[in-house]
Every structure is written in C-alpha cells, then in structure tokens.
Design an enzyme around this catalytic site. Structure first.
Site, mmCIF file in Angstrom:
data_model
loop_
_atom_site.group_PDB
_atom_site.id
_atom_site.type_symbol
_atom_site.label_atom_id
_atom_site.label_comp_id
_atom_site.label_asym_id
_atom_site.label_seq_id
_atom_site.Cartn_x
_atom_site.Cartn_y
_atom_site.Cartn_z
ATOM 1 N N VAL A 52 27.871 -17.764 38.496
ATOM 2 C CA VAL A 52 26.455 -17.511 38.462
ATOM 3 C C VAL A 52 26.258 -16.283 37.377
ATOM 4 O O VAL A 52 25.125 -16.325 37.169
ATOM 5 C CB VAL A 52 25.713 -17.265 39.735
ATOM 6 C CG1 VAL A 52 25.816 -18.645 40.523
ATOM 7 C CG2 VAL A 52 26.328 -16.016 40.186
ATOM 8 N N TYR A 53 27.020 -15.538 36.984
ATOM 9 C CA TYR A 53 26.831 -14.480 36.156
ATOM 10 C C TYR A 53 26.551 -15.026 34.639
ATOM 11 O O TYR A 53 27.047 -15.654 34.174
ATOM 12 C CB TYR A 53 27.965 -13.550 36.011
ATOM 13 C CG TYR A 53 28.472 -12.699 37.270
ATOM 14 C CD1 TYR A 53 27.488 -12.596 38.377
ATOM 15 C CD2 TYR A 53 29.674 -12.016 37.248
ATOM 16 C CE1 TYR A 53 27.914 -11.966 39.393
ATOM 17 C CE2 TYR A 53 29.908 -11.189 38.158
ATOM 18 C CZ TYR A 53 29.081 -11.149 39.706
ATOM 19 O OH TYR A 53 29.312 -10.520 40.484
ATOM 20 N N GLY A 54 25.239 -14.879 34.381
ATOM 21 C CA GLY A 54 24.676 -15.508 33.014
ATOM 22 C C GLY A 54 24.698 -16.770 33.233
ATOM 23 O O GLY A 54 24.674 -17.376 31.920
#
Length: 327
Positions: A52-54
């Site tokens: 889910v990072y970025g």
C-alpha cells in the site's frame, strides 16, 4: 554495518533497515536511487516496503532499481500485505486476499520471492489460523523465505507465534514483528516485546525517530519542508508535539550535546540497542538524511545516558501489563 539474526532464524540482516513509506509519493526515483545506493554501500541489506505504500508505487520503484543499481542477492527485501482501501474494512487477512496481494507485490518488485513477508495488521474478521496458513503457503511455495506480522498487539502476537510453533516442520515460525517503537512511543514494552523475546520473534521498530520529532527539528517551530507541515503527514506528526514529547526531546538534545553527536544519532542508537530489537526501519526523504542516520553505526551510548533516557521516557506499567509478581 553489523548484521543481526532476525529472531530465532538463520537469516541475518543489517541492524538498520531502509524504509520506503514515502517512495513513489514524496520521494521520486532519483532520490530513491541515491538512497538505495548509499544504503547498500554502507553495508545495509534490509529494505522494508508494503503493497500500500504509494498505492504500490514504492514496490514498483524498488523493483526498477534492483540489479540495475544494486544486486538483488545483496538485499533482504521485506514487504507487507493486508491493508486495504476500504472504509468498512481496513484490513483483510483472508487467505485469498493475502496470496493475491503477494503475487501482485512480486510482479511490481520484479522478483520471484521476497525475503520476509509480513501480515500488515490483525484482521478480526478472519480466523487467525486462516491468515497464518497464507504465510505457510507463501513460504512453502518459495514466494517468501521468511514470514512475520506487523501491528499485532501482545496477545495477538503471542497467539500467532504459538500457533506456528505448535506444528514444527509444518507451519512457518514467525521471524519478526514490526511496530512503532521509539523514545516517544514505548508501548511495545508492555506486552508485545516480552512476548517477542519469549517466543524468539525479532522486533523491527518503525518510526524509530518518533516520526522525525526526536531529531529536534520541531523544537521551536514546524519547518516548512518537513512532514509536519505537509497536508497528508501533519496529522501523523502532531501527536508527538505535546509537552511530554518536548521534555523527552530536550533530554535527547542534552545527551547529544554532551556526547558531541546529533539528537538523531542518540535517539536511533537508543532504540537500535534495546533488548529484542533487530533493526530499526529508517525512513528518509533523501540521501543526505539517510547518511545522517547511517552515521549512528559507530555510536554506542554510555550506560548512564541510556539510564537517563529510560527514566525521562519511561512508560507507565500497571497491572496486568506484566507478570503480577514483577509489579
């Protein structure tokens, strides 16, 4: 850089990890490349990311840098799955979602396996044994070499780790757990860290610099180029700008002045050398910030400084946080 075993496993990782929370959002490909190269050249191996990072961009960006910039074999890549952009269900620990998420992560990373795969958070809507079976299947299929959990509280970690240990050779023991841990957030010491120590699970602290506050940059104002001034990160920093945090930051600054080092180095060295800690995960915006963090390698805090910092930041432990006989 010194290497440490990840929990009670044979895997060794650098005792500082590189975080990628801002990659693909606040950190572009040029800064990411500079940081990864500087980290690798300093002997760093553990690189932490999440699906889910970025919105997946962090994994994709990391994948673009593998082999072309840094050999894949030289890195220990850790990623996470389980967080979902659903207002009605923040976490999905179902076997189907987790395994599909892992396949998607591998595609973005451009690799056949990740070294460590974490469940991002506990999902109360899914039986825990189903979530853990996804870890077993991932390791058994070779898509992950080791497995862990993230953001599990004490009883959740103890239950998960014990379940995995109950069938050795069939289930994959938990190698690590990742939670926020710093001089400004010592909640893990109540139950999570004792459980991890007892069960042989390595601690990977996130936000080891108190979301940047322990560097001292917020002592007098909120710098315009800081996370505390950004629209999407200000709420993340704000909880650590109260009077309690100010007292702790002042103590860190005093210790740094006495040792002729920086507050960043003092705060990072403190958490790096806590019992049970394997590698704090450091997030930086550019190579200059990362180099400042990596300079902590040569620093070991004197015992009297550690005791003073322990005292000023001590969390409140009350029954039944620990064994009744110790209270």
């Amino acid at each position: 850089m010194e290497q440490r075993h990840l929990g009670r496993t044979g895997l060794r990782v650098s005792r500082i990890g590189l975080g990628t929370l801002t990659w693909g959002r606040d950190t572009d490909e040029h800064d990411a490349a500079d940081m990864l190269k500087a980290f690798w050249e300093a002997g760093g191996t553990l690189v932490d990311t999440a699906d889910v990072y970025g919105d997946g961009e962090a994994e994709y960006l990391l994948g673009q840098l593998l082999d072309g910039l840094v050999p894949r074999r030289d890195l220990v890549i850790s990623t996470k799955a389980g967080s979902v952009p659903d207002p009605d269900r923040r976490f999905d620990g179902s076997r189907g979602h987790l395994l599909a998420a892992l396949d998607a992560s591998l595609g973005r990373l451009g690799t056949d396996y990740v070294d460590v795969w974490h469940v991002h958070a506990f999902d109360p809507e899914t039986p825990l044994e189903e979530t853990l079976q996804a870890l077993d299947l991932a390791v058994g299929s070779g898509r992950a070499r080791y497995a862990g959990v993230s953001n599990f509280c004490g009883w959740q970690l103890a239950k998960a780790a014990t379940w995995q240990l109950a069938a050795p050779g069939t289930r994959t023991r938990l190698a690590s757990t990742q939670l926020e841990y710093s001089l400004l957030q010592r909640g893990v010491e109540r139950e999570v860290l004792p459980a991890a120590l007892d069960l042989g699970v390595g601690m990977l602290p996130s936000s080891p610099l108190g979301r940047g506050v322990l560097t001292g940059k917020y002592r007098h104002t909120v710098p315009q180029d800081s996370r505390g001034a950004s629209d999407h990160m200000a709420r993340f920093v704000e909880p650590y700008l109260d009077d309690t945090a100010t007292g702790i930051v002042d103590a860190v600054t005093t210790a740094a002045d006495g040792l002729a080092v920086t507050p960043l180095q003092v705060a990072l060295a403190w958490v790096r050398d806590r019992p049970g800690v394997v590698a704090p995960i450091v997030g930086a915006r550019n190579a200059q910030q990362l180099t400042a963090a990596l300079s902590v390698e040569a620093l070991s805090l004197p015992d009297e400084i550690c005791r003073a910092l322990d005292d000023v930041s001590a969390p409140v432990h009350r029954y039944p946080d620990h064994d009744w006989s110790t209270l």
